[in-house]
Each structure stands twice: as C-alpha cells, then as structure tokens.
Design an enzyme around this catalytic site. Structure first.
Site, PDB file in Angstrom:
ATOM      1  N   ASP A  86       0.856  -1.190   0.000  1.00 50.90           N
ATOM      2  CA  ASP A  86       0.000   0.000   0.000  1.00 50.90           C
ATOM      3  C   ASP A  86       0.895   1.244   0.000  1.00 50.90           C
ATOM      4  O   ASP A  86       1.652   1.463   0.943  1.00 50.90           O
ATOM      5  CB  ASP A  86      -0.905  -0.027   1.239  1.00 50.90           C
ATOM      6  CG  ASP A  86      -1.794   1.198   1.314  1.00 50.90           C
ATOM      7  OD1 ASP A  86      -2.340   1.586   0.272  1.00 50.90           O
ATOM      8  OD2 ASP A  86      -1.924   1.779   2.400  1.00 50.90           O
ATOM      9  N   THR A 121      -2.821   5.977  -4.324  1.00 45.97           N
ATOM     10  CA  THR A 121      -1.698   6.658  -3.645  1.00 45.97           C
ATOM     11  C   THR A 121      -0.379   6.393  -4.370  1.00 45.97           C
ATOM     12  O   THR A 121       0.439   7.301  -4.511  1.00 45.97           O
ATOM     13  CB  THR A 121      -1.583   6.174  -2.185  1.00 45.97           C
ATOM     14  OG1 THR A 121      -1.642   4.748  -2.177  1.00 45.97           O
ATOM     15  CG2 THR A 121      -2.694   6.714  -1.341  1.00 45.97           C
ATOM     16  N   THR A 122      -0.185   5.160  -4.838  1.00 48.02           N
ATOM     17  CA  THR A 122       1.053   4.843  -5.567  1.00 48.02           C
ATOM     18  C   THR A 122       1.051   5.546  -6.920  1.00 48.02           C
ATOM     19  O   THR A 122       2.044   6.152  -7.322  1.00 48.02           O
ATOM     20  CB  THR A 122       1.190   3.314  -5.757  1.00 48.02           C
ATOM     21  OG1 THR A 122       1.023   2.678  -4.494  1.00 48.02           O
ATOM     22  CG2 THR A 122       2.536   2.954  -6.335  1.00 48.02           C
ATOM     23  N   ASP A 414      -9.231   0.486   1.702  1.00 47.31           N
ATOM     24  CA  ASP A 414      -9.091   1.179   0.415  1.00 47.31           C
ATOM     25  C   ASP A 414     -10.331   0.962  -0.448  1.00 47.31           C
ATOM     26  O   ASP A 414     -10.869   1.902  -1.037  1.00 47.31           O
ATOM     27  CB  ASP A 414      -7.852   0.666  -0.352  1.00 47.31           C
ATOM     28  CG  ASP A 414      -6.561   1.285   0.165  1.00 47.31           C
ATOM     29  OD1 ASP A 414      -6.641   2.078   1.115  1.00 47.31           O
ATOM     30  OD2 ASP A 414      -5.481   0.966  -0.360  1.00 47.31           O
TER      31      ASP A 414
END
Length: 554
Positions: A86, A121-122, A414
């Site tokens: 994550d 997010t990545t 998520d």
C-alpha cells in the site's frame, strides 16, 4: 595610493583581485548564520528532481496487480515489522531528509489522495515522479520551468476533458450501478493481498457501502480482525460487535436494550488522595471508612440504575462491588471497552458518552433490539443487533497471522473508501491502463496543434501518462515496449476499450474483462500529481536553516 591632505599620511585602500560578482557572493554567504546552507539555480532544481524521482522509484514496483510487497521495520522498541504494498502506508513510514521528496510525502499528495478517495496513492506519486523526470530533460534543453508549467497545465486540462467525455454513469439503473461497484471493488482489490478471494471481498465491501445509503462516513462500518481460519472465512455481520466478554453472573442475553455508554471511574472503593494517611485508634474505625466508601459507590450505582437501563458500558474498569450491584439489578455491565469501541458504539446505538449521572433526563441512551454473546474462532464477543443506526455493520476478518490480517484490513479499507466515493460521484472509467492511453492520445493531438516550446512540455506530459501502463506491464514481467506500441495502435481506432490484460500477457478488452475504476480516483491522481510537479518545478533555491541552539543558562 592616493595622496593625503597636506601634512598627513596618504590613505591606503586594500587591493583585491576578486571580481565584483565574487564579492557579492561572499556578502550573500554572510547573510546566513553558521551552519545554514543554501543551494541555488540548477543545483537546487536538480536536488529537488532527484529527491522526488527517488521516492517515485521506491514505490513504483508496488503498482498494479502484480506489484511487489515491501517489508517495513520500525527502529523503535520491539522492531515491529509490516509487510505491505500500500503506497500510503509505505510513504507514511519513511523518514525523509530531501525537501522535494517531502512535498510528495509530507505535504503529502499521497496522504491527501488516501484521505480524499482512499486509493491511487502509488499512482499519484509515480505520475508526479515521471512528470519531473520529463521536466528534467526539458530543463537541460534550456526550456524555462515556467514554460514547462504552462504546457503541463494545458495538458492536464486536456487530459481531464478527455476523461470526462469517456466516463459512464449508470446511477439511474440500480442493477448496472451495483455491477459497476462490484467491478471497481474487484479492480481495487486485485493489486492487494485479497486478490485471490477478490469476488468474496468485493461483495462484502459493496454490501457494506450500500448500507450507508450515500454517506461517506465509514465510522459505522467496523472491521474486527481475528487470527485463525483463512481469508475466505471472513464475513459481514449486521449490527455492532464489541471485542469484550460478558462477566460472571451477568445476563447473557438482553432484548430491547437501553444502553448507557459512560467514561467514569467505578473504583472509588479506595481512598483516592495520593499519599494520604489515616490514623485510627481501632479496627472498627477502619471498617467505618470502608463502609463510607462502599456507601459512596453504592449511591453512584443507584444513580446509574435510576436511568432505567439494562446495559452499562464503561470505558474504565468496573470493580467487584459495583459489578455485583449491577448483576443484582439484572443489568449487563461491560468494563474496559476501548475508547474507539465505545465512541463507535455510542454512534451506532444513537447514544452519547456520559460521565456524570445526577440528571438522568439530560443523558441520551442508546438502543438496540438484542445483545448476546457470540463465538468467533476461540474468542467470545458481544453482539449488538438491531441498532438504531440501521446502516451499521461489522466486517470480521479471519486470516493466518497478524501480518496478513493487517494488510487485509488496509486493502479492504481502500476498497470501502473508493466505493463510498463512487456512490456519491457515480462516474466510472475502464481500467488496465485504458484511461492513461485515452488521455495520452488527446494530449498528443493538443501538442501537434500548439506552437512554440510549450508543445515540448505537452508531449512530455503524454509520455509521463504512458509510463503508468508501462510500469504495470514491467511489474508483471511483460514486454512493456511491445504492449504499449500495440495499445497505442488500438487507441488510434475510433472506439476502443483496449488495456493491458496482465493474466494473458497481451492487450485485452477491459469492458469484457470487467476492469473498471472510479472517475474520481483517476481525476484526483491527475490533478494532484500535476500540482505537485508544478510546485517542485518552481523551486530555484533551497535554504537549509541552522538548528536553534539551546542557550546556556548556567
């Protein structure tokens, strides 16, 4: 030498070979106190680019369904280990010195992305890193940063409009909309530890979110982790589960419960004054003091019972004497419930946390239809069903170890975040690198129409967008150059739903494969990454201030 006035020595000026520019630099250097440093111009810009690109390179191997995991080990006592892919969790754990890297982590486009939409997010950090990688090449070609920023802004607007035109909205058709939510949940979970059982967990997540009826408050969805069994044994339970046992001699089942949720001391059968000494001349006097203390506690319990309750949940310990009084009155007393637990319990039962009990009419009680003890694995827990907040539910996660459960919780969180946002903004896009290729095609066309140096920046933006599907393919061990060229050819047709099929290792139809993503997530990734890259591009000086020294007060 200059001649002096009559009768006086001539005035001597120091000779210097230093050019005027060097003298100015020396003066500037003396502006800052000792230990403070500054870097200017290209040097400062390079330091910014390198820091931001290093962060992007760190997390890009975790991108996509075949992304790898990272082991994070804390330096604190216990040296806790976290295994995760994550992006938000990895970046939160880093202690970073480079100021530009902190823009990606601490000013925290990744954190904002996590808080706003829960996923991507990545992607947001990788895209920002790629934009800066391309910007570095343009700066080396002597294109001014402001020109690059102007080009990036035009490209971002063009890319967003391309997404808006392609987004689908099925909110009017409940069956299609639920199918969209299932696809989004499965796409989100496919890059997580839950990918093996993604259909099972996607159904859990969709059922939980649809109970919220459009709310984005995930407080009413509780996640409980219990080691044992396999991930497939996880289930969704209506109502609220409190991770406590019912005490000895207490009722094990209560119907039509009236619940008082409190945070109060129930141990005043002791003298509470620190270091107090009581001198008595006989044991009878000690018994009197103890009797007075017990009487005081008894009065407090009587006040609580006077609220007309049949369940009392306290944040703090309940000692033996008050517990005995509650049991005699037929009231279920639950002690030492964790603070998060009682806050959520108060929320879902419609009550408020009380700490004083003199005015029963001012205390808001919680209500539920049934309280009973249940078993999960080897543990006993207390189940509140038929709670006042109808949308409340509990997801019970089972798994082999605490590491697996922690990662499963992050993955499910998520998915819940993305779904709750999609219920409000129901526009949906295809996934698998399809949105990036759609945006890159439109941005390329804009570059051809744009005169001047801005067109170079717009082309660079297009290459950065194509880097996302390239990385997804690389992480899966596929030939990314071949795949991206095939994808580009497919996307030059009028209508296409082509994306990367990681399973077959080729180009696939994302519509048939059911790979979908939330429009809101993609839009947030695009805009946040562009803004972060713009902020770092504007930097032309880095000043590191000296730490303030403690004054010697001796």
């Amino acid at each position: 030498m200059i001649d002096g006035v009559e009768g006086k020595q001539p005035i001597a000026y120091p000779k210097t070979d230093a050019p005027p520019l060097q003298m100015l630099k020396d003066v500037a250097a003396r502006l800052l106190k000792d230990e403070a440093t500054e870097e200017k111009g290209d040097r400062a810009r390079m330091a910014s680019f390198i820091g931001a690109m290093a962060i992007a390179d760190l997390v890009k191997t975790t991108l996509g369904p075949k992304g790898m995991d990272k082991i994070l080990q804390s330096t604190g006592r216990g040296r806790n280990v976290t295994v995760t892919n994550d992006g938000a969790t990895i970046l939160k754990s880093l202690h970073i010195d480079n100021p530009a890297a902190k823009v990606l982590v601490v000013l925290d486009i990744s954190k904002v992305q996590d808080d706003e939409v829960g996923d991507g997010t990545t992607s947001v950090v990788v895209l920002a890193g790629e934009l800066l990688r391309e910007a570095e090449k343009l700066v080396n070609q002597k294109i001014h940063p402001m020109t690059i920023i102007a080009g990036y802004r035009m490209a971002a607007e063009c890319a967003r409009n391309a997404l808006l035109l392609k987004a689908k909205d099925n909110k009017q058709d409940p069956d299609k909309f639920k199918s969209d939510l299932m696809k989004i949940a499965m796409t989100t979970l496919s890059s997580k530890i839950l990918s093996q059982d993604k259909e099972h967990f996607a159904k859990l997540a969709v059922d939980a979110v649809l109970r919220l009826k459009g709310s984005t408050n995930l407080e009413s969805i509780q996640i409980i982790k219990k080691a044992g069994g396999s991930l497939k044994d996880s289930f969704l339970d209506e109502g609220f589960v409190l991770d406590k046992k019912i005490g000895i001699g207490q009722p094990k089942r209560i119907e039509n419960a009236k619940i008082l949720v409190a945070n109060t001391a129930m141990d005043t059968d002791k003298v509470k004054i620190y270091g107090a000494r009581v001198r008595v001349d006989s044991m009878a006097k000690v018994a009197e003091i103890e009797g007075a203390e017990k009487e005081k506690m008894k009065q407090k319990v009587q006040k609580i019972i006077a609220h007309g309750i049949n369940c009392f949940v306290n944040r703090q310990l309940i000692y033996n004497f008050p517990e005995e009084l509650f049991a005699d009155a037929g009231i279920l007393a639950i002690e030492h419930a964790d603070f998060d637990g009682i806050e959520r319990l108060a929320l879902v039962t419609g009550g408020e946390i009380a700490s004083t009990f003199d005015n029963p009419e001012s205390v808001k009680l919680g209500h539920c239809k049934l309280i009973e003890e249940i078993m999960i694995g080897e543990d006993k827990l207390i189940h509140f069903s038929g709670v006042e907040m109808g949308q409340a539910c509990t997801v019970v996660l089972r798994g082999a170890s605490s590491h697996v459960l922690d990662e499963a919780e992050r993955s499910l969180h998520d998915a819940l975040c993305v779904l709750s946002q999609t219920v409000n903004d129901s526009r949906v896009l295809l996934g698998g690198g399809w949105p990036e290729m759609v945006m890159a095609k439109e941005v390329d066309e804009l570059a051809r129409k744009t005169p001047g140096k801005k067109s170079h920046a717009i082309e660079a933006f297009s290459r950065s967008l194509q880097a996302i599907p390239t990385i997804i393919a690389d992480n899966a061990g596929l030939d990314s150059a071949e795949l991206i060229s095939q994808l580009r050819a497919e996307h030059h047709k009028d209508t296409t739903s082509a994306g990367i099929n990681i399973i077959s290792g080729g180009v696939g139809d994302m519509d048939k494969l059911g790979v979908s993503e939330s429009f809101k997530v993609k839009q947030a990734v695009l805009l946040s990454a562009t803004e972060a890259a713009e902020m770092i591009l504007r930097v032309d000086e880095i000043i590191t201030c000296a730490p303030r020294k403690r004054e010697d007060r001796m």
